[in-house]
Design a protein around this motif. Structure first.
Motif, PDB file in Angstrom:
ATOM      1  N   ALA A  93      29.467 -68.984 -65.034  1.00 41.56           N
ATOM      2  CA  ALA A  93      28.253 -68.342 -65.565  1.00 41.56           C
ATOM      3  C   ALA A  93      27.653 -69.081 -66.743  1.00 41.56           C
ATOM      4  CB  ALA A  93      28.576 -66.904 -65.977  1.00 41.56           C
ATOM      5  N   VAL A  94      28.450 -69.913 -67.416  1.00 40.90           N
ATOM      6  CA  VAL A  94      27.971 -70.559 -68.653  1.00 40.90           C
ATOM      7  C   VAL A  94      28.175 -72.072 -68.639  1.00 40.90           C
ATOM      8  CG1 VAL A  94      28.236 -68.516 -70.110  1.00 40.90           C
ATOM      9  CG2 VAL A  94      30.201 -70.042 -69.775  1.00 40.90           C
ATOM     10  N   SER A  95      28.440 -72.639 -67.481  1.00 36.99           N
ATOM     11  CA  SER A  95      28.674 -74.072 -67.383  1.00 36.99           C
ATOM     12  C   SER A  95      27.398 -74.840 -67.683  1.00 36.99           C
ATOM     13  CB  SER A  95      29.162 -74.436 -65.979  1.00 36.99           C
ATOM     14  OG  SER A  95      28.093 -74.321 -65.045  1.00 36.99           O
ATOM     15  N   PRO A  96      27.501 -76.109 -68.071  1.00 38.61           N
ATOM     16  CA  PRO A  96      26.286 -76.909 -68.291  1.00 38.61           C
ATOM     17  C   PRO A  96      25.361 -76.919 -67.084  1.00 38.61           C
ATOM     18  CG  PRO A  96      28.210 -78.061 -69.152  1.00 38.61           C
ATOM     19  CD  PRO A  96      28.732 -76.867 -68.414  1.00 38.61           C
ATOM     20  N   ARG A  97      25.927 -76.969 -65.879  1.00 36.15           N
ATOM     21  CA  ARG A  97      25.078 -76.992 -64.681  1.00 36.15           C
ATOM     22  C   ARG A  97      24.332 -75.674 -64.510  1.00 36.15           C
ATOM     23  NH1 ARG A  97      27.470 -78.919 -58.970  1.00 36.15           N
ATOM     24  NH2 ARG A  97      27.307 -80.894 -60.117  1.00 36.15           N
ATOM     25  N   THR A  98      25.028 -74.548 -64.701  1.00 36.95           N
ATOM     26  CA  THR A  98      24.369 -73.252 -64.559  1.00 36.95           C
ATOM     27  C   THR A  98      23.295 -73.075 -65.613  1.00 36.95           C
ATOM     28  OG1 THR A  98      26.422 -72.313 -63.679  1.00 36.95           O
ATOM     29  CG2 THR A  98      24.741 -70.765 -64.408  1.00 36.95           C
ATOM     30  N   VAL A  99      23.577 -73.505 -66.835  1.00 34.69           N
ATOM     31  CA  VAL A  99      22.575 -73.427 -67.893  1.00 34.69           C
ATOM     32  C   VAL A  99      21.344 -74.241 -67.500  1.00 34.69           C
ATOM     33  CG1 VAL A  99      22.065 -74.072 -70.277  1.00 34.69           C
ATOM     34  CG2 VAL A  99      24.242 -72.970 -69.725  1.00 34.69           C
ATOM     35  N   THR A 102      19.842 -72.691 -63.822  1.00 31.53           N
ATOM     36  CA  THR A 102      19.506 -71.264 -63.714  1.00 31.53           C
ATOM     37  C   THR A 102      18.923 -70.700 -64.995  1.00 31.53           C
ATOM     38  OG1 THR A 102      21.259 -70.934 -62.072  1.00 31.53           O
ATOM     39  CG2 THR A 102      20.412 -68.967 -63.199  1.00 31.53           C
ATOM     40  N   TRP A 103      19.683 -70.806 -66.079  1.00 28.12           N
ATOM     41  CA  TRP A 103      19.282 -70.078 -67.284  1.00 28.12           C
ATOM     42  C   TRP A 103      18.117 -70.732 -68.019  1.00 28.12           C
ATOM     43  CZ3 TRP A 103      20.974 -65.966 -65.758  1.00 28.12           C
ATOM     44  CH2 TRP A 103      22.296 -65.718 -65.404  1.00 28.12           C
ATOM     45  N   ASN A 104      18.029 -72.047 -67.999  1.00 29.52           N
ATOM     46  CA  ASN A 104      16.993 -72.711 -68.780  1.00 29.52           C
ATOM     47  C   ASN A 104      15.588 -72.245 -68.376  1.00 29.52           C
ATOM     48  OD1 ASN A 104      16.887 -74.424 -71.019  1.00 29.52           O
ATOM     49  ND2 ASN A 104      16.270 -76.173 -69.801  1.00 29.52           N
ATOM     50  N   LYS A 105      15.350 -72.087 -67.081  1.00 29.60           N
ATOM     51  CA  LYS A 105      14.041 -71.635 -66.619  1.00 29.60           C
ATOM     52  C   LYS A 105      13.755 -70.219 -67.106  1.00 29.60           C
ATOM     53  CE  LYS A 105      14.378 -74.482 -62.442  1.00 29.60           C
ATOM     54  NZ  LYS A 105      14.574 -74.468 -60.961  1.00 29.60           N
ATOM     55  N   LYS A 197      26.446 -55.476 -54.870  1.00 29.65           N
ATOM     56  CA  LYS A 197      25.564 -55.567 -53.703  1.00 29.65           C
ATOM     57  C   LYS A 197      24.739 -56.839 -53.735  1.00 29.65           C
ATOM     58  CE  LYS A 197      22.217 -52.821 -51.078  1.00 29.65           C
ATOM     59  NZ  LYS A 197      21.452 -51.540 -51.031  1.00 29.65           N
ATOM     60  N   HIS A 198      24.313 -57.242 -54.938  1.00 31.11           N
ATOM     61  CA  HIS A 198      23.475 -58.438 -55.081  1.00 31.11           C
ATOM     62  C   HIS A 198      24.067 -59.330 -56.182  1.00 31.11           C
ATOM     63  CE1 HIS A 198      20.449 -56.572 -52.538  1.00 31.11           C
ATOM     64  NE2 HIS A 198      20.487 -55.496 -53.322  1.00 31.11           N
ATOM     65  N   PRO A 199      25.120 -60.075 -55.887  1.00 33.31           N
ATOM     66  CA  PRO A 199      25.756 -60.927 -56.912  1.00 33.31           C
ATOM     67  C   PRO A 199      24.820 -62.030 -57.384  1.00 33.31           C
ATOM     68  CG  PRO A 199      26.686 -61.368 -54.738  1.00 33.31           C
ATOM     69  CD  PRO A 199      25.807 -60.161 -54.588  1.00 33.31           C
ATOM     70  N   ASN A 200      25.022 -62.455 -58.640  1.00 31.63           N
ATOM     71  CA  ASN A 200      24.210 -63.539 -59.202  1.00 31.63           C
ATOM     72  C   ASN A 200      25.079 -64.394 -60.116  1.00 31.63           C
ATOM     73  OD1 ASN A 200      24.437 -62.089 -61.623  1.00 31.63           O
ATOM     74  ND2 ASN A 200      22.428 -61.112 -61.374  1.00 31.63           N
ATOM     75  N   ALA A 201      24.464 -65.203 -60.956  1.00 28.24           N
ATOM     76  CA  ALA A 201      25.212 -66.141 -61.801  1.00 28.24           C
ATOM     77  C   ALA A 201      25.651 -65.534 -63.125  1.00 28.24           C
ATOM     78  CB  ALA A 201      24.353 -67.379 -62.083  1.00 28.24           C
ATOM     79  N   VAL A 206      30.164 -62.792 -62.025  1.00 21.88           N
ATOM     80  CA  VAL A 206      31.222 -63.754 -61.691  1.00 21.88           C
ATOM     81  C   VAL A 206      32.608 -63.193 -62.035  1.00 21.88           C
ATOM     82  CG1 VAL A 206      29.666 -65.723 -61.945  1.00 21.88           C
ATOM     83  CG2 VAL A 206      31.128 -65.059 -63.869  1.00 21.88           C
ATOM     84  N   LEU A 207      32.705 -62.370 -63.070  1.00 17.97           N
ATOM     85  CA  LEU A 207      34.005 -61.767 -63.394  1.00 17.97           C
ATOM     86  C   LEU A 207      34.401 -60.738 -62.349  1.00 17.97           C
ATOM     87  CD1 LEU A 207      33.916 -61.327 -67.293  1.00 17.97           C
ATOM     88  CD2 LEU A 207      34.781 -63.238 -65.926  1.00 17.97           C
ATOM     89  N   LEU A 208      33.432 -59.981 -61.855  1.00 22.23           N
ATOM     90  CA  LEU A 208      33.732 -59.047 -60.769  1.00 22.23           C
ATOM     91  C   LEU A 208      34.165 -59.805 -59.518  1.00 22.23           C
ATOM     92  CD1 LEU A 208      30.754 -56.535 -61.164  1.00 22.23           C
ATOM     93  CD2 LEU A 208      33.166 -56.100 -61.738  1.00 22.23           C
ATOM     94  N   SER A 209      33.485 -60.905 -59.212  1.00 21.77           N
ATOM     95  CA  SER A 209      33.839 -61.701 -58.033  1.00 21.77           C
ATOM     96  C   SER A 209      35.222 -62.320 -58.162  1.00 21.77           C
ATOM     97  CB  SER A 209      32.796 -62.799 -57.810  1.00 21.77           C
ATOM     98  OG  SER A 209      31.525 -62.246 -57.538  1.00 21.77           O
ATOM     99  N   ALA A 210      35.655 -62.584 -59.397  1.00 22.46           N
ATOM    100  CA  ALA A 210      36.982 -63.155 -59.641  1.00 22.46           C
ATOM    101  C   ALA A 210      38.068 -62.100 -59.641  1.00 22.46           C
ATOM    102  CB  ALA A 210      36.974 -63.895 -60.973  1.00 22.46           C
ATOM    103  N   ASN A 211      37.678 -60.828 -59.424  1.00 26.34           N
ATOM    104  CA  ASN A 211      38.640 -59.715 -59.407  1.00 26.34           C
ATOM    105  C   ASN A 211      39.414 -59.578 -60.718  1.00 26.34           C
ATOM    106  OD1 ASN A 211      38.083 -58.838 -56.693  1.00 26.34           O
ATOM    107  ND2 ASN A 211      39.229 -60.636 -55.965  1.00 26.34           N
ATOM    108  N   MET A 212      38.755 -59.855 -61.808  1.00 26.44           N
ATOM    109  CA  MET A 212      39.371 -59.656 -63.114  1.00 26.44           C
ATOM    110  C   MET A 212      39.572 -58.154 -63.350  1.00 26.44           C
ATOM    111  SD  MET A 212      37.956 -60.859 -66.876  1.00 26.44           S
ATOM    112  CE  MET A 212      38.237 -62.615 -66.562  1.00 26.44           C
TER     113      MET A 212
END
Length: 390
Positions: A93-99, A102-105, A197-201, A206-212
């Motif tokens: 969710a916070v990687s340089p690529r995601t930033v 996804t997030w920069n825009k 229902k609608h996962p995102n970045a 991402v923590l829910l998807s990781a089953n934390m």
């Protein structure tokens, strides 16, 4: 307590400006016990840089610490594999690529919308009118809690920040923090069905998807809010103020002699928004003539480290051409701030170039003084400005 030399402080004066006391400590007692804070303080950059990595001695695991008690057991208060597994789960969710992708825009869209509404006014307190809403709107996206108002994001973050720095035990501060964490839990509960229902970045997705485990999800969302709102908020307003009070530095950027990222890195060194990180002594040890016993409390003072005369020439001066490679504004060890890339993008890539491009003739409003405070977390309390408009 450790047997470090004692150094007394005036707590209100230290909150208003910690740097004179920290400078004296670096010169006279680099490792000092401060009775008013009940902690042994490390003030020298190289001491902090090396000792923060000794997690077997100076542990982030603090079961009775304020952060654990008030916010839950998050990855910042875990060491070793326990820390790294949760950090790895959050990283997408916070990687340089995601930033970048996804997030920069989304950061740009938030900034442009806020400035569209702000520009005609001709004057504002940029802490409240720009830095606060921009940071909060961006953090809503990153955390996944888009169901809250930006005002709530900021208020709840500040309540937690105040709570985990409440070393004097103020009950009103503790109560506000508890109310904030309960409100965040409710917002998380509201968003979980939508994100399943609608996962995102976002972090929550991402923590829910990781089953934390949910207790850890809640604690790490609160961690992201506590640091992810105040640090970029204070860095945005602080860097604007620093440039307005150092016009020669602003001219350097405008003339191409420096970049906006240089401004951000130097400001984070000069006035570290996160000025301190606490540790618990896990086993007996001695370092530089000081003996530590289990359960002693230690504060690594990043704000002091970044003004260490042994590492930075004229450290009290704001100089965007300086080599900031020894700065530890984001930490030095395994707990290096996971949101560092998002913060850099929000401030250096989006906020600074846009505000100086849109608000022509931006200058301080001399009718009201700028106020700044804090030592564990430090930032501007207001930024009254005017510009050509209205």
């Amino acid at each position: 307590m450790s047997n470090a030399p004692h150094f007394n402080i005036d707590v209100p004066a230290f909150w208003a400006d910690p740097y004179p006391d920290l400078k004296r400590m670096r010169a006279e007692t680099p490792i000092a016990f401060v009775p008013q804070l009940g902690s042994t303080i490390f003030t020298k950059r190289d001491d902090i840089f090396t000792q923060e990595k000794r997690i077997d001695v100076f542990s982030s695991h603090q079961p009775a610490g304020l952060m654990n008690t008030l916010m839950g057991h998050n990855m910042m208060r875990k060491d070793g594999d326990a820390h790294m597994s949760e950090r790895a789960a959050m990283f997408p969710a916070v990687s340089p690529r995601t930033v970048r992708d996804t997030w920069n825009k989304q950061f740009q869209a938030h900034a442009d919308r806020i400035l569209d509404n702000l520009a005609p006014a001709g004057r504002a307190d940029l802490c409240k009118a720009f830095a606060l809403p921009l940071s909060a709107e961006c953090l809503k996206d990153i955390t996944g809690l888009t169901n809250m108002r930006y005002q709530d994001m900021d208020a709840w973050s500040q309540a937690m920040i105040d709570g985990i720095a409440n070393y004097t035990g103020n009950k009103e501060i503790e109560a506000r923090c508890s109310a904030a964490t309960a409100a965040i839990d409710a917002a998380i509960d509201d968003m979980i069905p939508r994100l399943r229902k609608h996962p995102n970045a976002s972090i929550l997705s991402v923590l829910l998807s990781a089953n934390m485990p949910m207790d850890s999800v809640r604690a790490n969302i609160k961690l992201a809010i506590s640091g992810g709102q105040n640090e970029p908020r204070d860095a945005i307003s602080g860097t604007i103020w620093a440039l307005l009070t150092h016009p020669d530095q602003l001219a350097l950027v405008r003339d191409g002699g420096a970049k906006w990222i240089d401004v951000f890195e130097e400001y984070a060194r000069w006035i570290a928004p996160i000025g301190m990180s606490p540790r618990r002594v896990a086993k007996p040890c001695s370092y530089n003539g000081v003996d530590f016993e289990p359960e002693d409390r230690v504060f690594f003072m990043f704000g002091s480290a970044n003004r260490d005369e042994a590492c930075f020439a004229d450290p009290d001066f704001f100089d965007i051409t300086r080599d900031t490679s020894k700065s530890i504004a984001f930490g030095a060890g395994p707990h290096y701030c996971a949101g560092a890339w998002a913060s850099r993008a929000m401030v250096a890539d989006v906020a600074l170039p846009r505000i100086f491009a849109r608000l022509k003739g931006l200058r301080l409003d001399e009718s009201e003084p700028v106020r700044i405070g804090g030592w564990a977390f430090r930032g501007l309390l207001n930024l009254p400005v005017t510009w050509e408009g209205g």
